[in-house]
Write an enzyme that holds these catalytic residues in place. Structure first.
Site, mmCIF file in Angstrom:
data_model
loop_
_atom_site.group_PDB
_atom_site.id
_atom_site.type_symbol
_atom_site.label_atom_id
_atom_site.label_comp_id
_atom_site.label_asym_id
_atom_site.label_seq_id
_atom_site.Cartn_x
_atom_site.Cartn_y
_atom_site.Cartn_z
ATOM 1 N N LYS A 70 0.867 -1.184 0.000
ATOM 2 C CA LYS A 70 0.000 0.000 0.000
ATOM 3 C C LYS A 70 0.895 1.222 0.000
ATOM 4 O O LYS A 70 1.795 1.333 0.826
ATOM 5 C CB LYS A 70 -0.914 0.029 1.222
ATOM 6 C CG LYS A 70 -1.851 1.252 1.202
ATOM 7 C CD LYS A 70 -2.900 1.218 2.298
ATOM 8 C CE LYS A 70 -2.319 1.587 3.639
ATOM 9 N NZ LYS A 70 -3.344 1.859 4.662
ATOM 10 N N ARG A 113 -10.014 -0.935 7.954
ATOM 11 C CA ARG A 113 -9.123 -1.871 8.653
ATOM 12 C C ARG A 113 -8.579 -1.235 9.936
ATOM 13 O O ARG A 113 -8.283 -1.948 10.903
ATOM 14 C CB ARG A 113 -8.034 -2.398 7.725
ATOM 15 C CG ARG A 113 -7.027 -1.410 7.154
ATOM 16 C CD ARG A 113 -5.921 -1.118 8.126
ATOM 17 N NE ARG A 113 -4.719 -0.671 7.489
ATOM 18 C CZ ARG A 113 -3.809 0.092 8.077
ATOM 19 N NH1 ARG A 113 -3.993 0.553 9.302
ATOM 20 N NH2 ARG A 113 -2.701 0.419 7.451
ATOM 21 N N GLN A 141 -11.195 9.299 11.361
ATOM 22 C CA GLN A 141 -11.136 7.902 11.808
ATOM 23 C C GLN A 141 -12.172 7.585 12.891
ATOM 24 O O GLN A 141 -12.546 6.424 13.091
ATOM 25 C CB GLN A 141 -9.703 7.619 12.311
ATOM 26 C CG GLN A 141 -9.418 6.218 12.808
ATOM 27 C CD GLN A 141 -9.827 5.100 11.857
ATOM 28 O OE1 GLN A 141 -10.297 4.060 12.287
ATOM 29 N NE2 GLN A 141 -9.675 5.300 10.567
ATOM 30 N N ARG A 165 -8.436 20.211 20.699
ATOM 31 C CA ARG A 165 -8.312 21.602 20.251
ATOM 32 C C ARG A 165 -9.602 22.387 20.423
ATOM 33 O O ARG A 165 -9.581 23.594 20.566
ATOM 34 C CB ARG A 165 -7.914 21.627 18.766
ATOM 35 C CG ARG A 165 -6.501 21.152 18.556
ATOM 36 C CD ARG A 165 -6.008 21.459 17.160
ATOM 37 N NE ARG A 165 -4.842 20.616 16.877
ATOM 38 C CZ ARG A 165 -4.654 19.951 15.766
ATOM 39 N NH1 ARG A 165 -5.547 20.030 14.789
ATOM 40 N NH2 ARG A 165 -3.578 19.223 15.604
ATOM 41 N N GLY A 249 -3.180 6.412 16.745
ATOM 42 C CA GLY A 249 -2.631 7.561 16.009
ATOM 43 C C GLY A 249 -1.160 7.493 15.664
ATOM 44 O O GLY A 249 -0.745 7.962 14.611
ATOM 45 N N ALA A 250 -0.326 6.906 16.548
ATOM 46 C CA ALA A 250 1.121 7.017 16.336
ATOM 47 C C ALA A 250 1.575 6.104 15.201
ATOM 48 O O ALA A 250 1.417 4.891 15.275
ATOM 49 C CB ALA A 250 1.863 6.673 17.620
ATOM 50 N N ASP A 251 2.092 6.713 14.157
ATOM 51 C CA ASP A 251 2.546 5.937 13.007
ATOM 52 C C ASP A 251 3.850 6.485 12.447
ATOM 53 O O ASP A 251 4.287 6.101 11.379
ATOM 54 C CB ASP A 251 1.468 5.914 11.924
ATOM 55 C CG ASP A 251 1.129 7.318 11.454
ATOM 56 O OD1 ASP A 251 1.641 8.294 12.047
ATOM 57 O OD2 ASP A 251 0.356 7.440 10.491
ATOM 58 N N LYS A 255 5.394 10.831 17.481
ATOM 59 C CA LYS A 255 3.988 10.899 17.858
ATOM 60 C C LYS A 255 3.760 10.188 19.197
ATOM 61 O O LYS A 255 4.383 9.178 19.486
ATOM 62 C CB LYS A 255 3.104 10.292 16.769
ATOM 63 C CG LYS A 255 3.014 11.171 15.511
ATOM 64 C CD LYS A 255 1.857 10.764 14.630
ATOM 65 C CE LYS A 255 1.785 11.606 13.357
ATOM 66 N NZ LYS A 255 0.763 11.109 12.436
ATOM 67 N N SER A 322 -2.030 -0.172 18.044
ATOM 68 C CA SER A 322 -2.349 -0.543 16.665
ATOM 69 C C SER A 322 -1.640 0.429 15.733
ATOM 70 O O SER A 322 -2.104 1.543 15.508
ATOM 71 C CB SER A 322 -3.868 -0.463 16.475
ATOM 72 O OG SER A 322 -4.193 -0.382 15.113
#
Lengths: 351, 351
Positions: A70, A113, A141, A165, A249-251, A255, A322
């Site tokens: 991907k 996914r 998301q 925020r 969120g952390a990718d 992060k 995840s």
């Protein structure tokens, strides 16, 4: 000539339902645990730091006879150009011959996914009687995380939504999330009357914007963080015993969504150890020396297979990091292709 | 919806001519030297060692506003299944927005850009008056290397062809190579009458199968190795002063086509330093300690730009290690797309 199928975003939306995607992502995790799937090294590149980047995630699922990749790009200034900020393409090939099987729009596959992963985290690690879900982040998301959790957890009665925020955005989100979820359920489960009835009922619950994140964290049974935060939004002292937390969120490096000290106090699971420690929610706790890689009990596939216990008591705090792995995308794309090959959806082209 | 173009192999064959591919590959090399192009790390995976593998090469050409990848898989047993052993797909995207521009069959693009690299090696490093070309390897790549060299070098009068396993195959290759080359010239340069005439003439030369590789090496002006050898086929003592050698075959660990001691005696250029030392023809000489990475004078783009001298005397031995980089594929694919967008070739699909 080598024929393959091109599937656009709309077709992926028509084909996928969250219940099947949850099954599919569980299968991706278990194939990995059974060594019937391999992740290849990720390629990451910043065109302009903070403005535009891309990554290529790839892998091989022996158990499903596919491999592929991907490619996802993010261009922050695309909105001005009337283009989506995130553009993704999934390429699926036959791992017995190398022949292409399909090129698919990656956006909806990614949303589904990723949502499914959140549902799976709750299903295997949260207390089964969990009633209160806190979603941190009210972006793109969030609806997918909520839908998957409601499908996986039948006792949820209240969803709290936090936007760090802006309270107004969380409030606006809560105003229409129920009708968005009902639309998703109707379009995804039409023709499956039992599921349609059941999931419609599960969406008819309370959705509340969060004013005081500390207070709501103290009350939540399940917390899912789906933000692009670089500072923790959830502090360790706020989390009550028995809570399950999934971090989505952390990718990439830098992060962080939750207090690193939570990892020292919790039973920790991940989708992929290497990715979690390199670019996921474990990166900062490990770099700061609060915990080590060995803090991770297991990859989630081991829990699904019953080889490793998930939650071992009602008081434990559990965490699922995840990070998002190519195997989820490839197997979900494969599900789309299998349906499309039967129904004739998409466009067949030749290489 | 995001439209992009799918280009099959036949269309790539109709669009590309070797003179333009040589220009395009030179541009890829010079953009790299000018830091207007970046190679991303290569992903390599063996499904079954010696039987099936795949690689993903990717990169960004700022100077051409594109990025993307080429995925190539090799399945040795595909012939029995009536499928090509090598299957390649090139994905080109716009580096200003991340939007897809095209998916192209990678096979002919790879053959052409690899041939072009051989032509470029000779053009910038061989003695201009070179008359005798020795091709080591009579496989799929050989005709492309010969065509590119004849286009780049106007004095070549004789081509010797060596097959390490079988003299008969080299002899069979020589029997019909002239008509194959003439067919390529006619189909690639139709409508370009001056070039058609000139290149037709250049193909009407002598093609000779090699019986004694030592003797022929002693006579050749230009040597191109395009094999999958894992043992050197050309020994240092055989190479006469003034010879230019381009190595094309080595693209993974363990491959070697020429004597490692040649590198200590030659002026060495590569397409990409990292790739050459990791998986190219420099890998074994460096691992054996015969030379170091610093033996490499420069990447070939520096020579094309005139920043580094190529050959500095008629007696020098020069080497060009052409490992094959994604930038060649992407810029050649971009050339195909530019022509196809004008002529309407290919199939436009939407993501």
């Amino acid at each position: 000539m080598l024929p393959f199928r091109v599937i656009n975003q709309k077709t992926t939306e028509q084909i996928l339902d969250m219940a099947r995607v949850i099954e599919t992502v569980e299968q991706a995790y278990t194939l990995k645990a059974q060594k019937e799937a391999t992740l290849f090294p990720m390629v990451f590149y910043e065109f302009e730091p903070g403005k535009a980047d891309m990554d290529i995630k790839s892998g091989h699922l022996t158990g499903a006879n596919i491999f592929g990749l991907k490619l996802v790009s993010w261009f922050g200034e695309n909105t001005e150009k009337n283009l989506p900020q995130l553009i993704g393409m999934v390429m699926v090939l036959d791992s017995r011959t190398g022949a292409p099987r399909g090129i698919l729009s990656g956006e909806h596959i990614t949303c589904m996914r990723t949502g499914a992963a959140g549902g799976i985290g709750a299903k295997y690690l949260a207390r089964p009687e969990s009633e209160h879900l806190l979603i941190v982040g009210s972006g793109h998301q969030a609806p997918f995380q909520i839908l998957a959790t409601l499908i996986a957890m039948k006792h949820v009665k209240k969803v709290s939504v936090y936007n760090a925020r802006s309270y107004e955005r969380a409030a606006a989100f809560c105003e229409n999330i129920q009708s968005r979820l009902l639309n998703m359920v109707v379009s995804q489960f039409k023709g499956q009357d039992d599921l349609l009835g059941e999931y419609t009922k599960r969406c008819q619950i309370e959705f509340v914007p969060v004013e005081n994140i500390e207070q709501t964290t103290r009350e939540a049974d399940i917390i899912i963080t789906a933000t692009s935060a670089r500072q923790p939004l959830i502090q360790k002292e706020w989390v009550k015993p028995g809570t399950h937390i999934t971090c989505v969120g952390a990718d990439m490096e830098g992060k962080q969504e939750i207090d690193e000290h939570l990892f020292a106090a919790a039973r920790v699971f991940v989708d992929d150890v290497r990715q979690s420690v390199n670019v996921g929610e474990m990166e900062i706790p490990v770099k700061k020396g609060v915990v080590t890689k060995e803090t991770i009990i297991a990859e989630i596939g081991e829990v699904i297979l019953g080889r490793t216990a998930g939650r071992t008591s009602p008081e434990e705090i559990t965490i699922f990091d995840s990070t998002g792995i190519a195997l989820q995308d490839l197997l979900t794309a494969n599900l789309v292709l299998e349906v499309a090959e039967k129904t004739g959806a998409g466009t067949v082209v030749e290489l």
